[in-house]
Design an enzyme around this catalytic site. Structure first.
Site, PDB file in Angstrom:
ATOM      1  N   TYR A  48      65.879  43.130  -6.712  1.00 37.52           N
ATOM      2  CA  TYR A  48      65.557  41.796  -6.196  1.00 37.52           C
ATOM      3  C   TYR A  48      66.581  40.728  -6.577  1.00 37.52           C
ATOM      4  O   TYR A  48      66.274  39.540  -6.512  1.00 37.52           O
ATOM      5  CB  TYR A  48      64.164  41.392  -6.676  1.00 37.52           C
ATOM      6  CG  TYR A  48      63.115  42.419  -6.316  1.00 37.52           C
ATOM      7  CD1 TYR A  48      62.948  42.832  -4.995  1.00 37.52           C
ATOM      8  CD2 TYR A  48      62.318  42.997  -7.299  1.00 37.52           C
ATOM      9  CE1 TYR A  48      62.005  43.793  -4.664  1.00 37.52           C
ATOM     10  CE2 TYR A  48      61.373  43.961  -6.970  1.00 37.52           C
ATOM     11  CZ  TYR A  48      61.221  44.359  -5.661  1.00 37.52           C
ATOM     12  OH  TYR A  48      60.289  45.320  -5.329  1.00 37.52           O
ATOM     13  N   SER A 119      56.785  45.730 -11.818  1.00 37.01           N
ATOM     14  CA  SER A 119      56.808  46.283 -10.473  1.00 37.01           C
ATOM     15  C   SER A 119      57.917  47.323 -10.354  1.00 37.01           C
ATOM     16  O   SER A 119      57.935  48.302 -11.099  1.00 37.01           O
ATOM     17  CB  SER A 119      56.951  45.140  -9.462  1.00 37.01           C
ATOM     18  OG  SER A 119      56.702  45.565  -8.149  1.00 37.01           O
ATOM     19  N   TYR A 120      58.861  47.132  -9.427  1.00 30.81           N
ATOM     20  CA  TYR A 120      59.962  48.092  -9.317  1.00 30.81           C
ATOM     21  C   TYR A 120      60.745  48.142 -10.635  1.00 30.81           C
ATOM     22  O   TYR A 120      61.272  49.195 -11.015  1.00 30.81           O
ATOM     23  CB  TYR A 120      60.887  47.699  -8.165  1.00 30.81           C
ATOM     24  CG  TYR A 120      61.780  48.818  -7.678  1.00 30.81           C
ATOM     25  CD1 TYR A 120      61.507  49.477  -6.488  1.00 30.81           C
ATOM     26  CD2 TYR A 120      62.903  49.201  -8.390  1.00 30.81           C
ATOM     27  CE1 TYR A 120      62.336  50.503  -6.026  1.00 30.81           C
ATOM     28  CE2 TYR A 120      63.736  50.215  -7.949  1.00 30.81           C
ATOM     29  CZ  TYR A 120      63.449  50.872  -6.762  1.00 30.81           C
ATOM     30  OH  TYR A 120      64.265  51.889  -6.318  1.00 30.81           O
ATOM     31  N   TRP A 168      56.271  44.614   1.799  1.00 30.19           N
ATOM     32  CA  TRP A 168      57.389  44.877   0.877  1.00 30.19           C
ATOM     33  C   TRP A 168      58.658  45.206   1.651  1.00 30.19           C
ATOM     34  O   TRP A 168      59.732  44.674   1.349  1.00 30.19           O
ATOM     35  CB  TRP A 168      57.021  46.026  -0.058  1.00 30.19           C
ATOM     36  CG  TRP A 168      58.093  46.352  -1.062  1.00 30.19           C
ATOM     37  CD1 TRP A 168      58.355  45.682  -2.222  1.00 30.19           C
ATOM     38  CD2 TRP A 168      59.049  47.424  -0.991  1.00 30.19           C
ATOM     39  NE1 TRP A 168      59.416  46.268  -2.887  1.00 30.19           N
ATOM     40  CE2 TRP A 168      59.860  47.345  -2.148  1.00 30.19           C
ATOM     41  CE3 TRP A 168      59.288  48.438  -0.063  1.00 30.19           C
ATOM     42  CZ2 TRP A 168      60.889  48.245  -2.400  1.00 30.19           C
ATOM     43  CZ3 TRP A 168      60.322  49.338  -0.316  1.00 30.19           C
ATOM     44  CH2 TRP A 168      61.112  49.232  -1.469  1.00 30.19           C
ATOM     45  N   ASP A 264      45.705  43.716  -9.609  1.00 30.33           N
ATOM     46  CA  ASP A 264      47.040  44.157  -9.212  1.00 30.33           C
ATOM     47  C   ASP A 264      46.936  45.420  -8.373  1.00 30.33           C
ATOM     48  O   ASP A 264      46.146  46.321  -8.684  1.00 30.33           O
ATOM     49  CB  ASP A 264      47.907  44.427 -10.439  1.00 30.33           C
ATOM     50  CG  ASP A 264      49.261  44.998 -10.062  1.00 30.33           C
ATOM     51  OD1 ASP A 264      49.852  44.495  -9.090  1.00 30.33           O
ATOM     52  OD2 ASP A 264      49.717  45.951 -10.718  1.00 30.33           O
ATOM     53  N   HIS A 298      49.369  40.917  -8.942  1.00 27.95           N
ATOM     54  CA  HIS A 298      50.721  41.433  -9.076  1.00 27.95           C
ATOM     55  C   HIS A 298      51.726  40.322  -9.350  1.00 27.95           C
ATOM     56  O   HIS A 298      52.727  40.534 -10.038  1.00 27.95           O
ATOM     57  CB  HIS A 298      51.125  42.180  -7.804  1.00 27.95           C
ATOM     58  CG  HIS A 298      52.369  42.987  -7.953  1.00 27.95           C
ATOM     59  ND1 HIS A 298      52.417  44.149  -8.689  1.00 27.95           N
ATOM     60  CD2 HIS A 298      53.636  42.798  -7.475  1.00 27.95           C
ATOM     61  CE1 HIS A 298      53.638  44.648  -8.666  1.00 27.95           C
ATOM     62  NE2 HIS A 298      54.400  43.843  -7.940  1.00 27.95           N
TER      63      HIS A 298
END
Length: 606
Positions: A48, A119-120, A168, A264, A298
């Protein structure tokens, strides 16, 4: 590159290069304390943009650096400043192992590496750990998706997380991927921006969610095309196990601190990873993992979510059970990377927020030992009771995939206007395809902490269909606030993906035949206050969260055909449809000691 110096304490090197063994160059920003002492490195890898300050959000990077750590934020392969092609998930184990070794060798490093990220950025940590890099000693993972692709975000209960996946693919990674598929320069970026805007228009009017078949979605955004193709894979596809941690926790020897939120989309995966590491550490005699779960989504760790406020001390910045999240990171790293183990001696391994009573409880493990597993049975006339009905009975409705039930809150990660969290479900009760089963008003508080499961005995006129179940807390004023929900695709009744590709493949059902379905609602911590009621809703869709089942046995990816289905939920002694709730004793027992509430119960005692 020449270091930037924003103040006397911290130096920053932008675009530090990490050359992988295949020649691909990854780039990172390196934040280092101005000191002659060798210090540990904390590595974050995500797609990101390393220059995006919002990704750091929950962690004060400069405070961490001043506490004696080098902080590295790296763009993963194929994203922003890093070279190569982006292959989500599959690239991260090999790349992560090499990135850890590179970080350990940075100037000023003492050779010890910890990782962090949400997250990622949590997934890249687990992927690296599976490669067992020698320098990696400690991890703090927040909202992690990578236990299994079938535990949220990608799939759940055999159904596809339609809204999250498309959102996403477009909103989080779409524009940059499209830019890289255009010529460099202003004209190429303008082309990418036009393609992105074209797709955004489809989101704005919800057409993105109604396009059928899904393979007809616009191809102007490469990542959206990749996501759409993944929606054509069933729950047993081997792709879903690549770099996932399920079944591999004996390979995780790092110290692990797990953070999540009750709302989440990755809660199921987050808890499974905690449990996997917990069991491994017990067997291996290693220190227990730590776990924090708040009333968060999230993207938000504030004191308010959805349509409820949980009090000042529910936020990640002022948690009533502990210090703020940055301080918790520092304490964890000081103990696990600098040898100051005494810092954790009096810290309970598990800190969870109990909604309703709006207090933190502390315990050694999650879930705590239940005082009682209560079975609340669905009954005639919409009753929910502790005893099943005796006379044969059932409740029916018609499910039309052309008119699915809209999503209202929950553990979601959807594009606007769909928001996560506890939302009143009352507007949905005007529909004829939503069944509600409600208890009498409670005489005393009932605290539920742990795993939730709904068992349905149901038939359908279709060869495949879905069943959705929701647990709600009904307030005295009539609000029906969503606590948790889940879904089962009838064809995935024997293997929702948790058994992997070795388990049974999806199979049709016989129309009119009664089957037993188990719907995993994941877990919660909620006190149903005296005067409130417990409610279970049953329906067959939640759109755009999950792809509405077309009831044909075909997939929405390949077919536009849809038919209505007649659904019957049976609830009698022979077919005891029910929800199973883990009831917890009063605070102060082994089930979890409550932290003083301060101002945190002011919203709920009504």
């Amino acid at each position: 590159m020449k270091p930037e110096t924003p103040d006397a304490d911290v130096t920053i090197v932008f675009d530090a290069t990490c050359t992988l063994s295949d020649g691909t160059v990854l780039r990172a920003n390196v934040y280092a304390p101005r000191t002659d002492e060798k210090v540990p490195v904390l590595l974050l890898r995500h797609p990101y943009s390393k220059d995006n300050p919002f990704v750091m959000g929950y962690l004060d990077v400069f405070r961490v650096v001043r506490a004696g750590y080098i902080v590295v934020i790296q763009d993963v392969r194929g994203r922003f400043a890093s070279d190569g092609e982006f292959a989500p998930t599959t690239q991260e184990q090999a790349d992560g192992v090499e990135a850890v070794a590179w970080a350990a060798a940075l100037a000023g490093s003492n050779g010890i590496v910890g990782t962090w990220g949400a997250s990622y950025g949590a997934e890249t940590q687990w992927s690296s750990a599976l490669g067992r890099p020698a320098a990696l000693k400690s991890m703090v993972t927040v909202n992690s998706p990578s236990h299994s692709h079938t535990r949220g975000f990608v799939m759940r209960g055999g159904a596809h997380e339609l809204g999250s996946r498309l959102g996403w693919g477009h909103g989080a990674v779409g524009l940059e991927s499209t830019r890289r598929h255009n010529p460099p320069g202003a004209e190429g970026f303008a082309n990418a921006l036009r393609a992105h805007a074209e797709v955004q228009d489809l989101f704005d009017d919800d057409k993105i969610f109604t396009t059928r078949p899904l393979r007809d979605l616009p191809t102007a955004e490469p990542m959206l095309t990749w996501v759409a193709e993944s929606l054509g894979r069933d729950s047993t596809d081997p792709w879903r196990s690549i770099n996932m941690t399920a079944g591999h926790y004996d390979d995780i020897d790092q110290a692990v601190f797990v953070v999540g939120g009750w709302y989440d989309v990755f809660l199921g995966s987050t808890l499974e990873q905690y449990r996997g590491v917990l069991e491994h550490t017990k067997r291996a005699g290693l220190p227990l993992p730590h776990l924090v779960i708040g009333p968060w989504s999230h993207t938000s760790q504030a004191d308010r979510l959805g349509e409820l406020a949980f009090g000042t001390f529910s936020s990640a910045f002022f948690p009533g059970a502990d210090v703020g999240l940055t301080e918790q990171h520092l304490r964890w790293y000081d103990a696990t990377l600098k040898g100051r183990t005494e810092l954790l001696e009096n810290v309970p391994p598990v800190r969870i927020f109990v909604m309703g009573e709006n207090r933190w409880r502390i315990m050694n493990e999650f879930p705590p030992r239940a005082h009682e597993l209560q079975r609340w049975y669905l009954g005639a006339d919409g009753e929910l009771a502790l005893q099943p009905g005796h006379e044969a009975s059932g409740s029916s409705y018609s499910y039309d995939p052309a008119d699915p039930v809209p999503t209202r809150g929950g553990a979601t990660l959807l594009p606007p206007p769909y928001q996560p969290g506890p939302f009143d479900q009352s507007p949905l009760y005007e529909r004829s395809d939503v069944l509600s089963f409600t208890s009498a008003a409670l005489d005393e508080d009932v605290t539920v902490i742990g795993d939730l499961e709904v068992t349905l005995f149901a038939s359908s006129s279709a060869v495949d269909t879905d069943f959705v179940a929701r647990l709600c807390d009904v307030y005295p004023d009539g609000r029906s606030m969503l606590i948790a929900d889940g879904i089962i695709r009838a064809s995935a009744r024997e293997n929702d993906g948790s058994l992997g590709s070795a388990g049974p493949r999806p199979s049709p059902i016989e129309p009119g035949t009664v089957y037993e379905y188990r719907i995993d609602l994941w877990a919660t911590a909620n006190t149903f206050l005296a005067g409130h009621r417990i409610r279970v809703d049953v329906t067959s869709s939640s759109n755009p969260r999950w792809d509405p089942n077309p009831n044909t046995g075909k997939t929405a990816y390949t077919s536009a055909e849809r038919v209505a289905a007649e659904q019957t939920i049976f609830h009698d002694a022979a077919h005891p449809s029910r929800i199973t709730l883990p009831i917890i004793g009063t605070p102060g027992t082994e089930t979890g000691r409550a932290v003083p509430a301060s101002d945190s119960t002011k919203n709920e005692r009504q």
